[in-house]
Design a protein around this motif. Sequence first.
Motif, PDB file in Angstrom:
ATOM      1  N   ALA A 145      38.445  17.648  32.857  1.00 45.74           N
ATOM      2  CA  ALA A 145      39.638  16.712  32.419  1.00 45.74           C
ATOM      3  C   ALA A 145      40.815  16.108  33.670  1.00 45.74           C
ATOM      4  O   ALA A 145      41.517  14.555  33.520  1.00 45.74           O
ATOM      5  CB  ALA A 145      39.433  16.753  31.480  1.00 45.74           C
ATOM      6  N   GLY A 146      41.195  16.803  33.983  1.00 41.49           N
ATOM      7  CA  GLY A 146      41.826  17.004  35.003  1.00 41.49           C
ATOM      8  C   GLY A 146      41.891  16.189  36.249  1.00 41.49           C
ATOM      9  O   GLY A 146      42.496  15.453  36.456  1.00 41.49           O
ATOM     10  N   LEU A 147      40.495  16.286  36.702  1.00 43.65           N
ATOM     11  CA  LEU A 147      40.101  15.974  37.743  1.00 43.65           C
ATOM     12  C   LEU A 147      40.025  13.632  37.907  1.00 43.65           C
ATOM     13  O   LEU A 147      40.157  13.235  38.430  1.00 43.65           O
ATOM     14  CB  LEU A 147      38.739  16.440  37.864  1.00 43.65           C
ATOM     15  CG  LEU A 147      38.650  18.113  38.913  1.00 43.65           C
ATOM     16  CD1 LEU A 147      36.613  18.324  39.223  1.00 43.65           C
ATOM     17  CD2 LEU A 147      39.316  17.977  40.351  1.00 43.65           C
ATOM     18  N   ILE A 148      39.132  13.718  36.573  1.00 42.48           N
ATOM     19  CA  ILE A 148      38.884  12.827  36.364  1.00 42.48           C
ATOM     20  C   ILE A 148      40.515  11.552  35.585  1.00 42.48           C
ATOM     21  O   ILE A 148      40.581  10.414  36.574  1.00 42.48           O
ATOM     22  CB  ILE A 148      38.435  12.622  34.635  1.00 42.48           C
ATOM     23  CG1 ILE A 148      36.603  12.909  34.686  1.00 42.48           C
ATOM     24  CG2 ILE A 148      38.263  10.451  34.170  1.00 42.48           C
ATOM     25  CD1 ILE A 148      36.135  13.303  33.735  1.00 42.48           C
ATOM     26  N   LEU A 149      41.069  12.234  34.960  1.00 41.08           N
ATOM     27  CA  LEU A 149      42.814  11.966  35.252  1.00 41.08           C
ATOM     28  C   LEU A 149      43.625  12.043  36.299  1.00 41.08           C
ATOM     29  O   LEU A 149      43.903  10.648  36.647  1.00 41.08           O
ATOM     30  CB  LEU A 149      43.709  12.746  33.873  1.00 41.08           C
ATOM     31  CG  LEU A 149      43.007  12.506  32.360  1.00 41.08           C
ATOM     32  CD1 LEU A 149      44.120  13.468  31.618  1.00 41.08           C
ATOM     33  CD2 LEU A 149      43.133  11.056  31.666  1.00 41.08           C
ATOM     34  N   ALA A 295      32.489  14.492  37.880  1.00 39.73           N
ATOM     35  CA  ALA A 295      33.956  13.808  37.344  1.00 39.73           C
ATOM     36  C   ALA A 295      34.676  13.674  38.760  1.00 39.73           C
ATOM     37  O   ALA A 295      35.568  12.363  37.861  1.00 39.73           O
ATOM     38  CB  ALA A 295      34.715  15.523  36.771  1.00 39.73           C
ATOM     39  N   LEU A 296      34.771  13.260  39.891  1.00 37.60           N
ATOM     40  CA  LEU A 296      35.483  12.324  40.869  1.00 37.60           C
ATOM     41  C   LEU A 296      34.385  11.438  40.687  1.00 37.60           C
ATOM     42  O   LEU A 296      35.196  10.097  40.538  1.00 37.60           O
ATOM     43  CB  LEU A 296      35.766  13.236  42.294  1.00 37.60           C
ATOM     44  CG  LEU A 296      36.278  14.613  41.984  1.00 37.60           C
ATOM     45  CD1 LEU A 296      36.225  15.108  43.522  1.00 37.60           C
ATOM     46  CD2 LEU A 296      37.612  13.873  41.732  1.00 37.60           C
ATOM     47  N   VAL A 297      33.393  11.656  40.881  1.00 34.30           N
ATOM     48  CA  VAL A 297      33.144   9.665  40.300  1.00 34.30           C
ATOM     49  C   VAL A 297      33.204   9.152  39.537  1.00 34.30           C
ATOM     50  O   VAL A 297      33.476   7.683  39.367  1.00 34.30           O
ATOM     51  CB  VAL A 297      31.667  10.277  41.087  1.00 34.30           C
ATOM     52  CG1 VAL A 297      30.265   8.657  41.136  1.00 34.30           C
ATOM     53  CG2 VAL A 297      31.217  10.634  42.607  1.00 34.30           C
ATOM     54  N   ALA A 298      33.551   9.582  38.400  1.00 36.11           N
ATOM     55  CA  ALA A 298      33.973   9.099  37.214  1.00 36.11           C
ATOM     56  C   ALA A 298      35.018   8.658  36.915  1.00 36.11           C
ATOM     57  O   ALA A 298      35.104   8.027  36.602  1.00 36.11           O
ATOM     58  CB  ALA A 298      32.698  10.230  36.188  1.00 36.11           C
ATOM     59  N   GLY A 299      35.690   9.660  37.633  1.00 37.36           N
ATOM     60  CA  GLY A 299      36.761   8.539  37.348  1.00 37.36           C
ATOM     61  C   GLY A 299      37.113   7.653  38.483  1.00 37.36           C
ATOM     62  O   GLY A 299      38.286   7.135  38.152  1.00 37.36           O
TER      63      GLY A 299
END
Length: 337
Positions: A145-149, A295-299
């Motif tokens: 969650a933190g990576l996405i935000l 997560a980085l790609v999703a973000g």
Amino acid sequence: MDIQSAGGSLIRPGQVLADRSAVSVVTRWTRAVSESDGVCVIHLTSGADPWEVAGELREHGFRASPNHVVVGQPLFFGGPASRPFPVRPLSYRPGRARSPVVVSLLDTGVGKHPWWTGSEWYGALGRDDADSTEGAQAGHGTFIAGLILRQAPGVTLTSCRVLNGDGVGDEAHVIRALNRLRERPPHVLNLSFGCHTFDDRPPPLLADALSAFPDTVTVACAGNTAGERPFWPAALPGVVGVGAVDAAQERRAPFSSYGPWVDACARGEWLTSTYLEGGEFGGYAAWSGTSFAAALVAGAVADAARDRPPQEAARMLLDPGEARQIRDLGALVPASL
């Protein structure tokens, strides 16, 4: 939690997933049938082989498979040496106005954290959406969650817990969660877990469930197996399968899966993000894995989707004519974390 292994895949013993119409074909092997949220689980009699029953159902034209076990960090297959390590608090300044983009996170849940305590999206989460507090992978969802935000400040997160504190779940629970999401499909869906299948073919019911989100960009981790065997759902057509590169973002991380089915990659080594509080951890950690590269790609997709359709945003980021390509890992999505 009962798990059976064969052929390099993990399944729930004595369970087969199929459409309810398939039940009449396998009555002689059926002990019970359970159904919820559109998923039918056939519980087999003692001695019945889930692989053989699934195969027979497929021969009759049914969509069926053993109930595969999915893992957030596939340590069963020789995953990364890394565990989460405590780090000092990280600064976080959203900076921009609220984004209209919604990112759904199916994982271990999201725990309480100063970065989002008091936010509207966190207040809307139910008790069953909270992160696990015990187990080797507790905090996995909170870290993601933190990576996405950080990649996409201002987005709204939704969370559904499909993995336990050890990072283990199964196909049935994932499909149920996806079916519940159909009423309000997200713009981006992050699936930092997966499995090998007993026959290396796509899991049909999981593929069907994801096909119900044509406008959503689904991002899934390629797995930490250091091999090229397809890892599902990352290897499904239409899903952005994500591998990991090293901290320098120059070459494949040693643990990352790879192959022609991997579409994109991002840094997966020694990332820092939000984590649970307790013991030696003060709410922050460093961790490695393709889960976090995903997560980085999703973000990045979510951030690019602020002013364009999500699918268009993904095509722009992964355009082979624009993005740097890493051999067997696809397009590199840079991260400055």
